[in-house]
Design an enzyme around this catalytic site. Structure first.
Site, PDB file in Angstrom:
ATOM      1  N   GLU A   1       0.948  -1.120  -0.018  1.00 45.41           N
ATOM      2  CA  GLU A   1      -0.065  -0.017   0.035  1.00 45.41           C
ATOM      3  C   GLU A   1       0.703   1.209  -0.094  1.00 45.41           C
ATOM      4  OE1 GLU A   1      -2.807  -0.391   3.343  1.00 45.41           O
ATOM      5  OE2 GLU A   1      -3.354  -2.385   2.592  1.00 45.41           O
TER       6      GLU A   1
ATOM      7  N   GLU B   1      -5.632  -7.800  -0.139  1.00 41.14           N
ATOM      8  CA  GLU B   1      -6.185  -7.621   1.111  1.00 41.14           C
ATOM      9  C   GLU B   1      -7.615  -7.265   0.896  1.00 41.14           C
ATOM     10  OE1 GLU B   1      -4.533  -5.168   4.181  1.00 41.14           O
ATOM     11  OE2 GLU B   1      -2.674  -5.658   3.843  1.00 41.14           O
TER      12      GLU B   1
END
Ligand code: CA
Length: 504
Positions: free
Chosen positions: A340, A432
């Site tokens: 991320e 995720e």
């Protein structure tokens, strides 16, 4: 794991940027009828003006900026609930691109798109003059629909919605290479990648983070709820970070990975890399967040902080030690470091794309060339094309999506965005997620994520000692539907990955 609270801060930052340039655009020649301004037929599709839509909360019409079409645009997306709803109509069932022609009031912004009450995810806008912001492949049946543009980060102005039929999906995106970027990859790594590539486009592997392994809380509640185990176990090297170990952290993640592999499963690892102690500014356990550190990654990668560089190498050595244990045990790893990054909430993403890419490549070279780790399948999770380190360092592209509660849409728009980070396309996975998507919608939309891997804790389990399923994010019926789906692969359906045929 994404930290959602930070988005509020981004909205606050934008308050400083209320004056914004909206340059005049070369307006398309769109004919309008005076009595029916709400919808216009253009050569490309239907156009619905925002100023004629149903706007609620702080959203209101304005005309002071240049470049709009129709009689104005709307502004005021500043808090939850601020929204603009278009009533649209299409003649035939099918996929449509929804283009929210809009402008940012300062930097990158994302806002929600909701169709008939279903959250399809977000559209982004960065340009400060009216520009395209497209949600691709929204499925609409023939007839009327309500399309809502709703505040998430806010701080945009919205001129109109253009609805056009989507292009047919290019199914060659599923024909991905099974060849790993590391030419010395182990046979087990090659077998796993061959298996993933063979199934990509036709089936989706189930996955679940569970910090105590197959018999930990998350796997147990999923098993009790569905009668099946996920095919993929997600783990985190976080507690092996030296600055956590120094404070007494311990972990059995490596042992849980070996156990699951020996039980026929697949493992993926992320690493919430706790920065070296020298750079920690608050509680040591927050040392992976930007706000818990004062590390300047750009300075380190530029050679201006040699001690910092050495400290990062020591941290990498600590993780390499664990990965070597896995390699010695024959375990291939779907390895997702520096995740991320473009979000900017983790320190490895706080110095921009260049420093991040340098660190990613350093990590690749250290683990591959210095430590001889050949059991890794490199899952890049930078989530922005500008942060892509290059095809020679990436086997799989991962996206992390937390769409809220009980949102089962396929996230096809983000899927296609990730598919297009590079060409020819790499395999794209949902590395995720909060909610589990409906596999039926994924098939319909062509969003054939190679796997999903739901984050642990509250996303599946209640926070109590007795293991109980938490249906806040994914209702039990949907979880069961997903795990029983013909296109979803669970642990019991995996082949023997120690003998699987390596694809040429
Ligand atoms: Ca307008």
């Amino acid at each position: 794991m994404k930290r959602m609270g930070l988005f509020g801060l981004m909205g606050m930052a934008a308050v400083m940027l209320l004056s914004f340039p909206v340059a005049a655009l070369a307006a398309e020649d769109v004919s309008t009828e005076a009595d029916e301004p709400a919808v216009t037929d253009s050569s490309s599709g239907m156009v619905y003006e925002a100023e004629d839509a149903l706007c609620i909360g702080n959203v209101h019409t304005d005309t002071s900026a240049e470049g709009f079409e129709g009689t104005g645009y709307v502004t005021g997306f500043s808090e939850e609930g601020d929204a603009c709803t278009f009533t649209i109509s299409v003649d035939t069932d099918g996929f449509y691109d929804l283009n929210f022609v809009s402008a940012s009031m300062g930097g990158y912004k994302e806002n929600y798109v909701i169709v008939d009450g279903e959250n399809l995810g977000t559209v982004a806008i960065e340009e400060e003059s009216f520009s395209d912001s497209v949600m691709k492949r929204a499925y609409l049946s023939a007839g009327a629909h309500e399309v809502t543009y709703s505040e998430y980060w806010g701080w945009v102005v919205l001129d109109r919605l253009e609805v056009t039929p989507s292009e047919a999906l290019d199914t060659s995106i599923y024909d991905v290479s099974a060849t790993l970027v590391n030419e010395n990859a182990t046979d087990n790594a090659k077998r796993l990648m061959s298996y993933l590539a063979d199934n990509y486009g036709s089936s989706i592997l189930s996955g679940q983070y569970s910090e105590n392994g197959q018999y930990g809380k998350e796997f147990t509640v999923v098993y009790r709820e569905t009668g099946k185990y996920p095919a993929i176990l997600g783990l985190d090297f976080i507690e092996y970070s030296p600055s956590r170990a120094e404070n007494g952290s311990t972990s059995n993640a490596t042992e849980y990975a070996i156990q699951f592999w020996e039980n026929g499963g697949i493992v993926t690892f992320c690493w919430h890399w706790n920065a070296p102690s020298k750079y920690l500014t608050s509680e040591w356990y927050n040392g992976f967040y930007v706000e818990g550190t004062n590390i300047d990654l750009a300075a380190i990668m530029n050679g201006e902080d040699e001690e910092g560089y050495q400290l990062l190498l020591e941290d990498i050595a600590a993780i390499a030690e664990q990965l070597l244990i896995l390699q010695d045990a024959g375990v291939p790893v779907l390895w997702r470091p520096l995740h991320e990054a473009s979000g900017g909430w983790f320190w490895w993403g706080a110095s921009g794309a260049e420093a991040y890419k340098q660190l990613y490549i350093l990590l690749y070279e250290q683990l591959t060339d210095v430590y001889g780790l050949n059991n890794l399948i490199w899952v890049w999770n930078g989530q922005d094309a500008d942060w892509y380190p290059g095809d020679e360092y990436v086997d799989i592209i991962g996206e992390d999506i937390y769409p809220g509660e009980r949102v089962y849409t396929s996230q096809v728009d983000t899927y296609l965005q990730a598919v297009n980070y590079t060409s020819p396309a790499k395999m794209v996975v949902l590395s995720e997620n909060g909610c589990v998507f409906d596999p039926e919608l994924a098939v319909r939309d062509g969003a054939m994520w190679g796997f999903w891997c739901t984050w642990g804790g509250e996303f599946v389990a209640k926070s109590m000692a007795i293991y109980a399923y938490n249906d806040t994010y994914t209702e039990s019926e949907m979880l069961v539907k997903a795990y029983e789906s013909d296109v979803v692969i669970t642990l019991d359906e995996l082949p023997d990955l120690t003998t699987y045929t390596i694809r040429d």
